[in-house]
Design a protein around this motif. Structure first.
Motif, short mmCIF file in Angstrom:
data_model
loop_
_atom_site.label_atom_id
_atom_site.label_comp_id
_atom_site.label_asym_id
_atom_site.label_seq_id
_atom_site.Cartn_x
_atom_site.Cartn_y
_atom_site.Cartn_z
N GLU A 394 39.99 -2.43 -6.09
CA GLU A 394 39.62 -1.05 -5.74
C GLU A 394 38.53 -1.05 -4.67
N ALA A 395 37.54 -1.94 -4.83
CA ALA A 395 36.44 -2.01 -3.86
C ALA A 395 36.97 -2.42 -2.49
N ARG A 396 37.91 -3.35 -2.49
CA ARG A 396 38.49 -3.81 -1.22
C ARG A 396 39.22 -2.67 -0.51
N GLN A 397 40.01 -1.94 -1.27
CA GLN A 397 40.77 -0.83 -0.67
C GLN A 397 39.84 0.25 -0.13
N LEU A 398 38.81 0.53 -0.92
CA LEU A 398 37.85 1.56 -0.53
C LEU A 398 37.13 1.15 0.76
N THR A 399 36.79 -0.12 0.85
CA THR A 399 36.14 -0.64 2.04
C THR A 399 37.02 -0.42 3.27
N ASP A 400 38.30 -0.73 3.12
CA ASP A 400 39.23 -0.54 4.24
C ASP A 400 39.35 0.93 4.61
N GLU A 401 39.50 1.75 3.57
CA GLU A 401 39.76 3.16 3.82
C GLU A 401 38.55 3.84 4.45
N LEU A 402 37.35 3.55 3.94
CA LEU A 402 36.15 4.25 4.43
C LEU A 402 35.53 3.55 5.64
N GLY A 403 35.91 2.31 5.86
CA GLY A 403 35.25 1.55 6.90
C GLY A 403 33.79 1.32 6.57
N PHE A 404 33.50 1.30 5.29
CA PHE A 404 32.13 1.10 4.82
C PHE A 404 32.18 0.06 3.71
N PRO A 405 31.40 -1.04 3.87
CA PRO A 405 31.54 -2.15 2.92
C PRO A 405 31.06 -1.81 1.50
N VAL A 406 32.00 -1.86 0.55
CA VAL A 406 31.67 -1.68 -0.86
C VAL A 406 31.79 -3.06 -1.52
N LEU A 407 30.67 -3.62 -1.92
CA LEU A 407 30.70 -4.94 -2.55
C LEU A 407 30.91 -4.77 -4.04
N ARG A 408 31.74 -5.64 -4.61
CA ARG A 408 31.98 -5.57 -6.04
C ARG A 408 31.16 -6.67 -6.70
N GLY A 409 30.14 -6.24 -7.45
CA GLY A 409 29.38 -7.18 -8.26
C GLY A 409 29.53 -6.81 -9.71
N ALA A 410 28.68 -7.36 -10.55
CA ALA A 410 28.66 -6.96 -11.96
C ALA A 410 27.27 -7.23 -12.48
N GLU A 411 26.84 -6.40 -13.42
CA GLU A 411 25.60 -6.69 -14.13
C GLU A 411 26.01 -7.36 -15.44
N VAL A 412 25.93 -8.67 -15.42
CA VAL A 412 26.49 -9.47 -16.50
C VAL A 412 25.40 -9.81 -17.51
N ASP A 413 25.69 -9.61 -18.77
CA ASP A 413 24.71 -9.95 -19.80
C ASP A 413 24.44 -11.45 -19.81
N ILE A 414 23.15 -11.77 -19.92
CA ILE A 414 22.77 -13.16 -20.19
C ILE A 414 22.78 -13.29 -21.71
N LEU A 415 23.74 -14.03 -22.23
CA LEU A 415 23.89 -14.11 -23.69
C LEU A 415 22.76 -14.95 -24.29
N GLU A 416 22.77 -14.99 -25.60
CA GLU A 416 21.68 -15.62 -26.32
C GLU A 416 21.44 -17.07 -25.90
N ASP A 417 22.52 -17.78 -25.58
CA ASP A 417 22.37 -19.20 -25.21
C ASP A 417 22.21 -19.39 -23.71
N GLY A 418 22.06 -18.29 -22.98
CA GLY A 418 21.85 -18.40 -21.54
C GLY A 418 23.14 -18.40 -20.74
N SER A 419 24.29 -18.38 -21.40
CA SER A 419 25.55 -18.32 -20.65
C SER A 419 25.78 -16.88 -20.20
N LEU A 420 26.66 -16.74 -19.19
CA LEU A 420 26.96 -15.40 -18.68
C LEU A 420 28.20 -14.86 -19.38
N ASP A 421 28.28 -13.54 -19.44
CA ASP A 421 29.23 -12.84 -20.30
C ASP A 421 30.66 -12.75 -19.73
N TYR A 422 30.97 -13.47 -18.64
CA TYR A 422 32.34 -13.59 -18.14
C TYR A 422 32.58 -15.05 -17.81
N PRO A 423 33.83 -15.49 -17.84
CA PRO A 423 34.10 -16.87 -17.41
C PRO A 423 33.79 -17.04 -15.92
#
Ligand SMILES: [Zn+2]
Ligand SMILES: [Zn+2]
Length: 572
Positions: A394-423
């Motif tokens: 979606e971010a990629r398409q929006l970037t193309d359509e608007l000609g304005f860079p939309v970066l897709r990041g995430a605010e990922v939880d730092i779990l109890e053992d320090g690992s991140l909440d996505y693979p």
């Protein structure tokens, strides 16, 4: 000119006062309308002009009429009528967690309680337990509640105070007062402030004072004089206005901006150089001749100092630096090219990716980063891996359509053992990754530090979000060796966030300065959950300036290609 936030504030006051009258239905209606106005994209005045007020969610005919009156006259007759039914301290009393509106009305009617001090005295003298439905326990709870209100009470968040102060300053300017400024800790952009201090330079002080006390949200005038007046707004906020002759405006601004520590050194330097410095001006000690006063910068220059930005005036070495012409060239709001931490409707935000992108473009940003919560944060509707990856597209398409860079990041939880909440494979699909601690705050220092250090060692991590986790007035930061974290972040090319959400301001000013000294790259974010909160960037900038930040220290002051390069080398 009445602003959206002033109209929202009046509607909230309506909500509180109708609540006191026992009308829960009306209260909810006013609250809904106030919220819509806060989130409104565009000027309410424009909606009024175009006859579109009722198109605003939650605004029906009756509320639309009141809003129209506020837009056109700056006030509301109905609100004033409601106010006159209750003592001015009542809205502040409503903040005491232990008393509901109905009890409050009874306390007022039966015991004549008008403000917090009356209430405290009544509880201490055990007068409250004599009322039907109240008891010994209620008195204890009320005293605890008062302590809570006053604990936060003394201090307001910068993000709450500054818009109020600016609205009153605008009201004074519109009334013919040309030179008006916020002063005190508010001008220095401290994260919390006591009272709001305003300063005006005018040769017609009485006119300025008339204008001041006529501000629509003034609930009571505490004192009024030719050089200083104090008012209370409906929510209990105290606002002070001083008026000085225009010839002294710069000197008074310097004096009333503080800090005390800064001004002590300023006065000492003045004496050493044969001057006397006070709020009226800078005078030669021998002849008494005034050499500077109208312009603040002149005072600094006459004393052989470069003019010092207000955010630095804390007695932390700024005067020495100004004398040696080595003040930092502070970061400015205009240097920020994009916001890297914004939530969309996909998690707990209120705006779509498109609305955010369009708002960012309108602000003149060169790019925007959207960052929803990760899957473990259920209360904030964290995204599944599939949803996350779909949104990359979606971010990629929006970037193309608007000609304005939309970066897709995430605010990922730092779990109890320090690992991140996505693979890692999923994270690798994103433009960048923010890691934040949102759970298990009570770990001991060593375990918490290790948890965050483990997260920093993940090559996918680019930014550490709100690094200490504090919530001003509500929660201390978690126990962490922040210096060790800073050194590791600098080494690994991970940026530390300065989160400008008003109750976060995390990193703090002092931590910003420490981080910069340790070679850390800062990133300034709003953590916005609605497009209107993109405005909070100025609070992050204020905090970073207080931490002596320059443009070169800040990741999102970089053009897009360099920003992307930073993300590529992270974790190396
Ligand atoms: Zn967060
Ligand atoms: Zn967030």
């Amino acid at each position: 000119m009445v602003t959206n936030s002033e109209i929202a504030a009046m509607l909230y006051e309506f909500a509180e006062l109708t609540d006191l009258e026992g009308d829960v239905f009306k209260r909810n209606a006013y609250r809904r309308a106030a919220q819509s106005i806060e989130e409104l994209d565009g000027d309410v005045a424009e909606y009024d002009r175009e006859g579109r007020l009722e198109s605003i969610p939650g605004v029906g005919k009756a509320i639309a009429q009141k809003i129209a009156e506020m837009v056109e006259t700056g006030r509301s007759a109905k609100l004033e009528e409601l106010r006159s039914k209750f003592p001015p301290g009542i809205v502040e009393l409503m903040k005491v967690p232990e008393i509901g509106p109905r009890s409050l009305v009874r306390l007022h009617q039966e015991l004549g309680i008008k403000d917090l001090e009356d209430l405290r005295q009544a509880a201490l003298q055990h007068r409250i337990r004599s009322l039907k439905g109240f008891g010994e326990r209620s008195e204890e709870n009320i005293l605890k509640g008062i302590a809570v209100v006053q604990g936060q009470g003394g201090r307001m968040l910068l993000g709450d105070a500054l818009p109020i102060a600016e609205a009153i300053a605008a009201h004074l300017r519109a009334g013919g007062c040309e030179e008006v400024s916020v002063a005190g800790s508010l001008r220095r952009r401290k994260e919390t402030i006591g009272d709001i201090d305003l300063l005006a330079g005018s040769d017609e002080p009485l006119r300025a004072m008339d204008r001041f006390v006529s501000y629509p949200r003034v609930a009571s005038v505490v004192s009024r004089g030719p050089t200083r007046s104090t008012v209370r707004l409906a929510d209990g906020t105290q606002v002070d206005l001083r008026v000085v002759p225009r010839d002294s405006y710069g000197a008074a601004l310097q004096y009333f901006t503080g800090s005390k520590e800064h001004n002590v050194v300023m006065r000492r330097i003045a004496i050493q150089k044969g001057f006397r410095l006070n709020e009226y001006g800078l005078h030669r000690r021998d002849s008494g001749e005034m050499v500077a006063g109208a312009q603040e910068a002149e005072i600094y220059r006459t004393l052989g100092l470069d003019p010092i930005p207000p955010e630095l005036r804390e007695g932390r070495g700024e005067i020495e630096a100004a004398g040696e012409h080595r003040l930092p060239s502070l970061l400015r709001l205009e240097d920020i090219r994009g916001d890297m931490h914004v939530h969309t409707v996909m998690s707990d935000g209120r705006a779509t990716m498109r609305e955010i992108a369009e708002a960012a473009f309108r602000r003149g940003y060169e790019y925007i980063g959207v960052t929803d919560h990760s899957r473990s944060l259920h209360i904030a509707h964290g995204l599944t891996v599939d949803d996350l990856l779909a949104s990359v597209e979606e971010a990629r398409q929006l970037t193309d359509e608007l000609g304005f860079p939309v970066l897709r990041g995430a605010e990922v939880d730092i779990l109890e053992d320090g690992s991140l909440d996505y693979p890692d494979e999923a994270l690798a699909q994103l433009d960048y990754v923010i890691g934040s601690v949102h759970s298990r705050f009570k770990m001991d220092r060593r375990t918490m530090t290790e948890r965050v250090m483990t997260a920093l060692s993940n090559r996918e991590l680019n930014i550490l979000g709100h690094p200490t986790g504090r919530l001003i007035g509500r929660r201390e930061g978690y126990d962490i060796d922040i210096e060790q974290v800073m050194d590791e972040a600098a080494r690994r090319g991970v940026a530390l966030e300065v989160n400008g959400f008003p109750d976060r301001m995390d990193l703090s000013d002092l931590n910003c300065r420490k981080a910069i000294e340790r070679g850390v790259t800062l990133v300034l974010d709003t953590d916005a959950h609605g497009v209107e909160q993109l405005d909070n960037m100025r609070f992050a900038v204020g905090t970073a300036r207080r931490g002596w930040a320059e443009r070169k220290d800040v990741l999102n002051a970089l053009p897009l290609d360099q920003l992307r390069r930073f993300f590529r080398v992270a974790g190396a």
